[in-house]
Scaffold this motif. Sequence first.
Motif, PDB file in Angstrom:
ATOM      1  N   LEU A   9      -3.175  49.701  27.969  1.00  0.00           N
ATOM      2  CA  LEU A   9      -3.808  48.418  28.270  1.00  0.00           C
ATOM      3  C   LEU A   9      -5.272  48.444  27.877  1.00  0.00           C
ATOM      4  O   LEU A   9      -5.960  49.448  28.083  1.00  0.00           O
ATOM      5  N   GLY A  10      -5.761  47.327  27.365  1.00  0.00           N
ATOM      6  CA  GLY A  10      -7.183  47.063  27.294  1.00  0.00           C
ATOM      7  C   GLY A  10      -7.483  46.201  28.502  1.00  0.00           C
ATOM      8  O   GLY A  10      -6.819  45.186  28.717  1.00  0.00           O
ATOM      9  N   MET A  11      -8.438  46.637  29.337  1.00  0.00           N
ATOM     10  CA  MET A  11      -8.700  45.897  30.566  1.00  0.00           C
ATOM     11  C   MET A  11     -10.195  45.919  30.873  1.00  0.00           C
ATOM     12  O   MET A  11     -10.794  47.005  30.902  1.00  0.00           O
ATOM     13  N   THR A  44       3.593  52.109  35.850  1.00  0.00           N
ATOM     14  CA  THR A  44       4.236  51.154  36.756  1.00  0.00           C
ATOM     15  C   THR A  44       4.840  51.827  37.988  1.00  0.00           C
ATOM     16  O   THR A  44       5.083  51.152  38.990  1.00  0.00           O
ATOM     17  N   GLN A  45       5.090  53.131  37.932  1.00  0.00           N
ATOM     18  CA  GLN A  45       5.628  53.848  39.099  1.00  0.00           C
ATOM     19  C   GLN A  45       4.549  54.076  40.161  1.00  0.00           C
ATOM     20  O   GLN A  45       4.773  53.879  41.341  1.00  0.00           O
ATOM     21  N   THR A  46       3.375  54.505  39.714  1.00  0.00           N
ATOM     22  CA  THR A  46       2.297  54.837  40.644  1.00  0.00           C
ATOM     23  C   THR A  46       1.313  53.693  40.844  1.00  0.00           C
ATOM     24  O   THR A  46       0.475  53.752  41.743  1.00  0.00           O
ATOM     25  N   HIS A  47       1.382  52.685  39.981  1.00  0.00           N
ATOM     26  CA  HIS A  47       0.459  51.540  39.994  1.00  0.00           C
ATOM     27  C   HIS A  47      -0.974  51.983  39.719  1.00  0.00           C
ATOM     28  O   HIS A  47      -1.909  51.330  40.161  1.00  0.00           O
ATOM     29  N   ARG A  48      -1.146  53.059  38.980  1.00  0.00           N
ATOM     30  CA  ARG A  48      -2.477  53.588  38.690  1.00  0.00           C
ATOM     31  C   ARG A  48      -2.845  53.332  37.236  1.00  0.00           C
ATOM     32  O   ARG A  48      -2.004  53.413  36.348  1.00  0.00           O
ATOM     33  N   PHE A  49      -4.143  53.068  37.042  1.00  0.00           N
ATOM     34  CA  PHE A  49      -4.715  52.878  35.718  1.00  0.00           C
ATOM     35  C   PHE A  49      -5.606  54.081  35.424  1.00  0.00           C
ATOM     36  O   PHE A  49      -6.575  54.331  36.138  1.00  0.00           O
ATOM     37  N   GLU A  50      -5.252  54.838  34.384  1.00  0.00           N
ATOM     38  CA  GLU A  50      -6.019  56.010  33.970  1.00  0.00           C
ATOM     39  C   GLU A  50      -6.864  55.632  32.761  1.00  0.00           C
ATOM     40  O   GLU A  50      -6.346  55.393  31.675  1.00  0.00           O
ATOM     41  N   GLU A  51      -8.175  55.562  32.963  1.00  0.00           N
ATOM     42  CA  GLU A  51      -9.088  55.199  31.888  1.00  0.00           C
ATOM     43  C   GLU A  51      -9.151  56.278  30.831  1.00  0.00           C
ATOM     44  O   GLU A  51      -9.325  57.452  31.144  1.00  0.00           O
TER      45      GLU A  51
END
Length: 147
Positions: A80-82, A91-98
């Motif tokens: 993702l670009g966010m 989607t399992q952990t709902h975490r975004f790793e930069e």
Amino acid sequence: MERIEARVLHRPSAVHGYLPEGPRPLGPGRLAWITIQCGAAAKHGALHVLNAARSENRTWKLPGRPGFVFATNREGVFLLGMERSIGLFDTQTHRFEELVSGIDAHTTGTIVNDAVLCASGLVFGCKDTAFRDRKAGLWFLRRRDLK
């Protein structure tokens, strides 16, 4: 003249239907897309995965406003670009790793927007969040070193 009939494949609820982008194919009968904002004043967006064969749509609230999404080779993990970063959302952990942060930091009021994958990396843009000024950037992120 060729005539092609189209039909609505999926109609998201109003809460998830503001500023949609994509979709991206995930395989037979499956699509992913993003909602940049979940409302006119919202500071977060969402990731959606539609399984058309099952008429099933899954949605994950994101911690910011996404500009693009691509599937990865890991099930349930998306590039993702966010806001002003690029990273992996699980989607399992709902975490975004930069993976990369501070994109377009020298310009106020912009966020990451549309992107295209190429053999050696990612070409993407930034946009003015107010849709008012002609300020933005065009960026290239090298795959080999994330620079």
